[in-house]
Design a protein around this motif. Structure first.
Motif, PDB file in Angstrom:
ATOM      1  N   MET A   1       0.871  -1.316  -0.005  1.00 30.26           N
ATOM      2  CA  MET A   1      -0.086  -0.008   0.187  1.00 30.26           C
ATOM      3  C   MET A   1       0.872   1.192   0.083  1.00 30.26           C
ATOM      4  O   MET A   1       0.360   2.163  -0.716  1.00 30.26           O
ATOM      5  CB  MET A   1      -1.027   0.016   1.252  1.00 30.26           C
TER       6      MET A   1
ATOM      7  N   LEU B   1       2.032   1.776  -3.470  1.00 37.21           N
ATOM      8  CA  LEU B   1       1.053   2.316  -4.355  1.00 37.21           C
ATOM      9  C   LEU B   1       0.920   3.833  -3.915  1.00 37.21           C
ATOM     10  O   LEU B   1       0.633   4.313  -5.082  1.00 37.21           O
ATOM     11  CB  LEU B   1      -0.594   1.688  -3.903  1.00 37.21           C
ATOM     12  N   GLU B   2       0.912   4.327  -2.756  1.00 34.26           N
ATOM     13  CA  GLU B   2       0.856   5.836  -2.278  1.00 34.26           C
ATOM     14  C   GLU B   2       1.942   6.487  -2.930  1.00 34.26           C
ATOM     15  O   GLU B   2       1.858   7.535  -3.470  1.00 34.26           O
ATOM     16  CB  GLU B   2       0.673   5.928  -0.728  1.00 34.26           C
TER      17      GLU B   2
ATOM     18  N   VAL C   1      -3.440   5.047  -5.924  1.00 30.27           N
ATOM     19  CA  VAL C   1      -4.580   4.527  -5.221  1.00 30.27           C
ATOM     20  C   VAL C   1      -5.809   4.792  -5.685  1.00 30.27           C
ATOM     21  O   VAL C   1      -6.577   4.113  -6.167  1.00 30.27           O
ATOM     22  CB  VAL C   1      -4.514   5.019  -3.736  1.00 30.27           C
ATOM     23  N   GLU C   2      -6.048   6.226  -6.148  1.00 31.32           N
ATOM     24  CA  GLU C   2      -7.167   6.773  -6.656  1.00 31.32           C
ATOM     25  C   GLU C   2      -7.333   6.165  -8.038  1.00 31.32           C
ATOM     26  O   GLU C   2      -8.350   5.968  -8.695  1.00 31.32           O
ATOM     27  CB  GLU C   2      -6.966   8.270  -6.685  1.00 31.32           C
TER      28      GLU C   2
ATOM     29  N   ILE D   1      -6.124   3.701  -9.558  1.00 31.76           N
ATOM     30  CA  ILE D   1      -6.789   2.236  -9.878  1.00 31.76           C
ATOM     31  C   ILE D   1      -8.140   2.008  -9.552  1.00 31.76           C
ATOM     32  O   ILE D   1      -8.815   1.637 -10.343  1.00 31.76           O
ATOM     33  CB  ILE D   1      -5.719   1.347  -9.013  1.00 31.76           C
ATOM     34  N   ALA D   2      -8.468   2.708  -8.494  1.00 33.80           N
ATOM     35  CA  ALA D   2     -10.171   2.566  -7.869  1.00 33.80           C
ATOM     36  C   ALA D   2     -10.931   3.164  -8.926  1.00 33.80           C
ATOM     37  O   ALA D   2     -12.032   3.075  -8.975  1.00 33.80           O
ATOM     38  CB  ALA D   2     -10.303   3.182  -6.766  1.00 33.80           C
TER      39      ALA D   2
ATOM     40  N   MET E   1      -7.853  -4.581  -3.096  1.00 34.14           N
ATOM     41  CA  MET E   1      -8.896  -3.950  -3.771  1.00 34.14           C
ATOM     42  C   MET E   1     -10.273  -3.990  -2.805  1.00 34.14           C
ATOM     43  O   MET E   1     -11.078  -3.510  -2.933  1.00 34.14           O
ATOM     44  CB  MET E   1      -9.125  -4.655  -5.106  1.00 34.14           C
TER      45      MET E   1
ATOM     46  N   GLY F   1      -8.018  -0.594   2.319  1.00 36.36           N
ATOM     47  CA  GLY F   1      -7.801  -0.833   0.772  1.00 36.36           C
ATOM     48  C   GLY F   1      -8.390  -0.089   0.169  1.00 36.36           C
ATOM     49  O   GLY F   1      -8.747   1.239   0.295  1.00 36.36           O
ATOM     50  N   LEU F   2      -8.550  -0.372  -1.465  1.00 42.47           N
ATOM     51  CA  LEU F   2      -9.076   0.504  -2.330  1.00 42.47           C
ATOM     52  C   LEU F   2     -10.757   0.636  -2.261  1.00 42.47           C
ATOM     53  O   LEU F   2     -11.154   1.474  -3.000  1.00 42.47           O
ATOM     54  CB  LEU F   2      -8.819   0.114  -3.707  1.00 42.47           C
TER      55      LEU F   2
END
Lengths: 188, 255
Positions: free
Chosen positions: A54, A57-58, A63-64, A66-67, A83, A94-95
């Protein structure tokens, strides 16, 4: 067909890339936002610790992104767990794509390592063998398409809109895994 | 439930597959990439590569081999042999290995297990232990079985688990190469004290030996080399045999 495997420092990217190669596709590895956004198919792998993944990802500001992807996205293993809403591993948020919590197996040998069978109302999944290697599992939820049993039933396949995710490793699940990857790529 | 696993092991020296009997007397048993592909296509559940070259030059050959193997197979594989630092692990995983196994280096420097487990996840850290039954005690041996220690198998296995090992690969030196069956008593005890999966190694000679390792030894996986490499046991036949004995395994594909 442009396939991008998200390469954020927490993935088994090489094996996923090779599995696509064996199917005749070329996939690129990238953490670049524009590359990912412009792909026809996005694969979100993951191995290791949820907290570290995580953080990675950040760090990549993904993060934003992918979601909010709208093309077909496939999460694999830790990718799938990230996810979900939340994971006990490092108590990480999570996401939030899938409405499930990720918990640790209790009173069982962990990690679960090996081949296990899928249960599903869909013939696409039911009774097929897949390779699992994990200590945390996603609960059964509304988006569960196939489950697996290890002491209890948990989500093996999750699906919501354009997002699909496998707890198992399709790239290591022999011919059946290759078939699932091919179906993900060739879907309409 | 999760299936029991059958794991062919390929001993690698200078990029070629070899297998010794009782750790000496090496014989060439073929091209590792061709063998890996064969096993992957014919019902093996996983593969293990043990590199016994362990020189700097040999390391680069191993990296190339791992990359070429990952290209052609679609089952998981573990790489071991002389691994003593995270950089090597990173290079192996980057090329497509799923797990690495550590042996002597982890015994001499136990914090290595924790470091690897933290960096790469417990699921990819296999601790391999070679042990020999001496005066009713299973004693850990290092450097391919050449160096005895004063530590018992069970003490070291528990410690390795607590330090972050995700799986244990136990080779019985008494059984290895004998083809008289696995060390089922030791396996049973390991499986009762550990809560990580155990891979049994050493002693496979017949299909019944695999049944016994799973029923008497309660092992999660069984590894063998020469019986597979010299085609004394066919994995498809073995899996049918195991199914007939009510062992939960992944059946081979019939298509």
């Amino acid at each position: 067909m442009k396939i991008v495997i998200i390469d954020y420092g927490s993935g088994n990217v090489q094996s996923v890339q090779f599995s696509l190669q064996r199917l005749g596709y070329t996939a690129s590895l990238s953490a670049n936002k524009n590359e990912i956004k412009s792909a026809d198919r996005v694969i979100f792998p993951g191995v290791g610790h949820a907290q570290m993944a995580m953080n990675n990802l950040e760090k990549n500001d993904l993060v934003e992104l992918i979601a909010n992807l709208s093309q077909p996205v496939l999460g694999i293993c830790l990718g799938m767990q990230l996810m979900c809403n939340q994971t006990e591993e490092g108590d990480v948020k999570g996401l939030g794509i899938f409405d499930a919590k990720v918990k640790k197996f209790q009173d069982l040998k962990v990690p679960q390592i090996g081949w296990n069978t899928l249960s599903s109302s869909s013939d696409k999944y039911h009774n097929n063998y897949v390779y699992m290697i994990h200590s945390f599992y996603a609960e059964i939820c509304e988006q569960t398409q196939a489950s697996c049993t290890y002491g209890l039933n948990y989500s093996a396949v999750l699906q919501k809109d354009n997002f699909m995710a496998f707890q198992f490793h399709p790239e290591k699940s022999s011919r059946y895994g290759a078939k699932l990857i091919n179906e993900f790529i060739t879907q309409k | 439930m999760v299936c029991k696993r059958i794991i062919p092991c390929l001993d690698i020296k200078d990029g070629r597959c070899v297998k010794g009997t009782n750790f000496v007397d090496l014989k060439d048993a073929g091209d590792p990439i061709a063998l890996a592909k064969f096993y992957s296509d014919n019902g093996a559940d996983e593969l293990v590569f043990l590199d016994i070259t362990a020189t700097e030059q040999g390391r680069d050959t191993l990296y190339d081999l791992v990359y070429e193997v990952a290209k052609v197979i679609d089952i998981p594989f573990t790489v071991g042999g002389g691994i003593s630092n995270p950089r090597v692990v990173e290079e192996l995983l980057k090329r497509g290995a799923d797990k690495v196994s550590v042996n002597s280096s982890a015994f001499k420097n136990p914090s290595l297990i924790t470091e690897l487990s933290k960096n790469f996840g417990a699921q990819c850290i296999v601790v391999a232990i070679d042990a020999k039954l001496i005066d009713d005690q299973w004693m850990v041996h290092l450097v391919g079985g050449k160096q005895a220690t004063q530590t018992t198998l069970y003490d070291w296995a528990l410690k390795a688990q607590n330090l972050g090992a995700g799986e244990l690969l136990f080779t019985s030196m008494n059984n290895d190469g004998t083809k008289n069956g696995f060390a089922n008593d030791a396996l049973l005890h390991l499986n009762s004290i550990l809560n990580i999966p155990v891979i049994a190694s050493g002693g496979a000679g017949s299909m019944t030996h695999f049944v016994e390792a799973f029923t008497k030894g309660k092992t999660d996986a069984a590894l063998a080399a020469s019986v597979f490499h010299f085609n004394e046991i066919d994995i498809a036949q073995l899996k049918n045999f195991l199914q007939e004995h009510n062992i939960n395994i992944r059946p081979i594909y019939n298509d």
